[in-house]
Design a protein around this motif. Structure first.
Motif, mmCIF file in Angstrom:
data_model
loop_
_atom_site.group_PDB
_atom_site.id
_atom_site.type_symbol
_atom_site.label_atom_id
_atom_site.label_comp_id
_atom_site.label_asym_id
_atom_site.label_seq_id
_atom_site.Cartn_x
_atom_site.Cartn_y
_atom_site.Cartn_z
ATOM 1 N N GLU A 66 -23.983 5.675 -13.509
ATOM 2 C CA GLU A 66 -24.911 5.910 -12.396
ATOM 3 C C GLU A 66 -24.858 4.818 -11.342
ATOM 4 N N VAL A 67 -24.271 3.694 -11.720
ATOM 5 C CA VAL A 67 -24.124 2.579 -10.780
ATOM 6 C C VAL A 67 -22.623 2.399 -10.538
ATOM 7 N N GLY A 68 -22.122 3.004 -9.476
ATOM 8 C CA GLY A 68 -20.697 2.898 -9.172
ATOM 9 C C GLY A 68 -20.385 1.500 -8.689
ATOM 10 N N MET A 69 -19.259 0.953 -9.139
ATOM 11 C CA MET A 69 -18.945 -0.414 -8.701
ATOM 12 C C MET A 69 -17.512 -0.501 -8.212
ATOM 13 N N VAL A 70 -17.362 -1.131 -7.062
ATOM 14 C CA VAL A 70 -16.034 -1.344 -6.496
ATOM 15 C C VAL A 70 -15.878 -2.850 -6.275
ATOM 16 N N PHE A 71 -14.838 -3.405 -6.872
ATOM 17 C CA PHE A 71 -14.633 -4.854 -6.851
ATOM 18 C C PHE A 71 -13.581 -5.235 -5.805
ATOM 19 N N GLN A 72 -13.487 -6.531 -5.622
ATOM 20 C CA GLN A 72 -12.448 -7.069 -4.737
ATOM 21 C C GLN A 72 -11.053 -6.679 -5.241
ATOM 22 N N SER A 73 -10.821 -6.898 -6.525
ATOM 23 C CA SER A 73 -9.550 -6.467 -7.122
ATOM 24 C C SER A 73 -9.763 -5.043 -7.605
ATOM 25 N N PHE A 74 -8.841 -4.168 -7.319
ATOM 26 C CA PHE A 74 -9.125 -2.733 -7.403
ATOM 27 C C PHE A 74 -9.381 -2.262 -8.827
ATOM 28 N N ALA A 81 -9.462 -8.718 -0.544
ATOM 29 C CA ALA A 81 -8.103 -8.922 -1.051
ATOM 30 C C ALA A 81 -7.069 -8.118 -0.268
ATOM 31 N N LEU A 82 -7.518 -7.470 0.801
ATOM 32 C CA LEU A 82 -6.609 -6.558 1.519
ATOM 33 C C LEU A 82 -5.954 -7.229 2.720
ATOM 34 N N ASP A 83 -4.738 -6.793 3.015
ATOM 35 C CA ASP A 83 -4.098 -7.209 4.253
ATOM 36 C C ASP A 83 -4.921 -6.667 5.417
ATOM 37 N N PRO A 84 -4.959 -7.409 6.521
ATOM 38 C CA PRO A 84 -5.842 -7.030 7.643
ATOM 39 C C PRO A 84 -5.692 -5.577 8.091
ATOM 40 N N GLU A 85 -4.469 -5.061 8.103
ATOM 41 C CA GLU A 85 -4.288 -3.704 8.639
ATOM 42 C C GLU A 85 -4.853 -2.628 7.708
ATOM 43 N N MET A 86 -5.221 -3.032 6.495
ATOM 44 C CA MET A 86 -5.750 -2.034 5.556
ATOM 45 C C MET A 86 -7.267 -2.076 5.436
ATOM 46 N N ILE A 87 -7.860 -3.063 6.067
ATOM 47 C CA ILE A 87 -9.305 -3.233 5.918
ATOM 48 C C ILE A 87 -10.049 -2.046 6.529
ATOM 49 N N LYS A 88 -9.608 -1.625 7.699
ATOM 50 C CA LYS A 88 -10.347 -0.573 8.407
ATOM 51 C C LYS A 88 -10.368 0.742 7.632
ATOM 52 N N GLU A 89 -9.235 1.088 7.004
ATOM 53 C CA GLU A 89 -9.189 2.378 6.304
ATOM 54 C C GLU A 89 -10.190 2.413 5.146
ATOM 55 N N VAL A 90 -10.443 1.262 4.548
ATOM 56 C CA VAL A 90 -11.430 1.201 3.467
ATOM 57 C C VAL A 90 -12.848 1.196 4.046
ATOM 58 N N LEU A 91 -13.051 0.407 5.099
ATOM 59 C CA LEU A 91 -14.385 0.367 5.721
ATOM 60 C C LEU A 91 -14.775 1.729 6.279
ATOM 61 N N ASP A 92 -13.798 2.463 6.806
ATOM 62 C CA ASP A 92 -14.098 3.799 7.347
ATOM 63 C C ASP A 92 -14.654 4.724 6.263
ATOM 64 N N VAL A 93 -14.059 4.645 5.077
ATOM 65 C CA VAL A 93 -14.553 5.456 3.957
ATOM 66 C C VAL A 93 -15.980 5.038 3.600
ATOM 67 N N MET A 94 -16.226 3.729 3.630
ATOM 68 C CA MET A 94 -17.569 3.234 3.286
ATOM 69 C C MET A 94 -18.606 3.631 4.333
ATOM 70 N N VAL A 95 -18.207 3.606 5.589
ATOM 71 C CA VAL A 95 -19.129 4.018 6.661
ATOM 72 C C VAL A 95 -19.472 5.501 6.502
ATOM 73 N N ASP A 96 -18.455 6.296 6.200
ATOM 74 C CA ASP A 96 -18.637 7.731 5.993
ATOM 75 C C ASP A 96 -19.633 7.991 4.855
#
Ligand code: ADP
Ligand code: MG
Length: 257
Positions: A95-103, A183-198
């Motif tokens: 019930e408590v989903g967790m996403v860490f720095q290391s995948f 832990a992500l390369d800069p060009e990959m940060i947005k694609e993850v943040l976009d999912v989180m914003v959604d």
């Protein structure tokens, strides 16, 4: 289709207390790592936790799914105290989903298997149902075409989106993110943040440890600033970033902005 359209209808109204930490204290030996933490996260709320390294942000997250125990005070989820052990604890972790720095994906399982494992084992879904749902979620985070691959064959940004899909597959009541893009390369940060914003816009209750101020400004209802194990300040993102009250927050923002 976006995550927003897919968001499950909350069992109860938004605005109700979902995660409540009440006078929580924790020590690691002599280190008073969490000091009288009082925090209520309401259903549908997005709380961003920021603060210097070592201030207790990860420990705070880990107490909420009981990866760490607490020494004083109490924590409840959806009106129930956190279970101590056994089946109830497994249910809490779902019930408590967790996403860490290391995948933390299972290296020897395919992307699809990574997402279906929990629903089959813990939620007792049929393989067919779990796979159908997993494919929907993988599509939604933009990695549906990678389902048959293994984690090492994906980029960091793709792996982190799989990790988010894996947590969502358990239909969590709240999602915890602990520096998911650090832990992500800069060009990959947005694609993850976009999912989180959604996800945030879809009504998911989220506690997000991040130094991504753009995310905080876009998605957070509230910013909680931690220093030395205590909540030093909390405010709307707008107020916090433009008008921090405490010297600690001013100093911290001066270093990262
Ligand atoms: P943050 O996530 O804000 O960087 P952490 O919660 O990881 O902070 O750590 C807070 C403090 O607790 C740090 O001083 C860290 O070294 C210490 N700490 C974290 N985990 C443990 C542990 N398992 N045993 C002892 N000390 C720990
Ligand atoms: Mg941390």
């Amino acid at each position: 289709m976006t995550l927003q359209e897919e968001a499950p209808t909350p069992a109860r109204a938004p605005g109700e207390a979902l995660v409540v930490l009440d006078h929580v204290d924790k020590w690691f030996g002599d280190l008073h790592v969490l000091q009288d933490i009082n925090l209520t996260v309401t259903r549908g709320e997005v709380v961003v936790v920021i603060g210097p390294s070592g201030s207790g942000k990860s420990t705070l997250c880990r107490t909420i799914n009981r990866l760490e125990t607490i020494d004083q005070g109490s924590i409840s989820l959806d009106g129930e105290p956190l279970p101590e052990e056994g089946k109830e604890l497994a249910r809490l972790r779902a019930e408590v989903g967790m996403v860490f720095q290391s995948f933390n994906l299972f290296a020897h399982k395919t992307i699809l298997e990574n997402v279906t494992l929990g629903p089959i084992k813990v939620r007792k879904q049929s393989k067919a149902d779990a796979e159908k749902r997993a494919k929907e979620l993988l599509d939604r985070v933009g990695v549906g075409h990678q389902a048959a691959k293994y984690p090492a064959q994906l980029s960091g940004g793709q792996q982190q989106r799989v990790a988010i899909a894996r947590a969502l597959a358990m239909e969590p009541k709240v999602m915890l993110f602990d520096e998911p893009t650090s832990a992500l390369d800069p060009e990959m940060i947005k694609e993850v943040l976009d999912v989180m914003v959604d996800l945030a816009q879809g009504g998911m209750t989220m506690i997000v440890v991040t130094h991504e101020m753009g995310f905080a400004r876009t998605a957070a209802d509230r910013v909680v600033f931690m220093a030395d194990g205590a909540i030093a300040e909390e405010n709307t993102p707008e107020e916090f970033f433009t008008n921090p009250q405490s010297a600690r927050a001013q100093d911290f923002l001066g270093k990262i902005l």
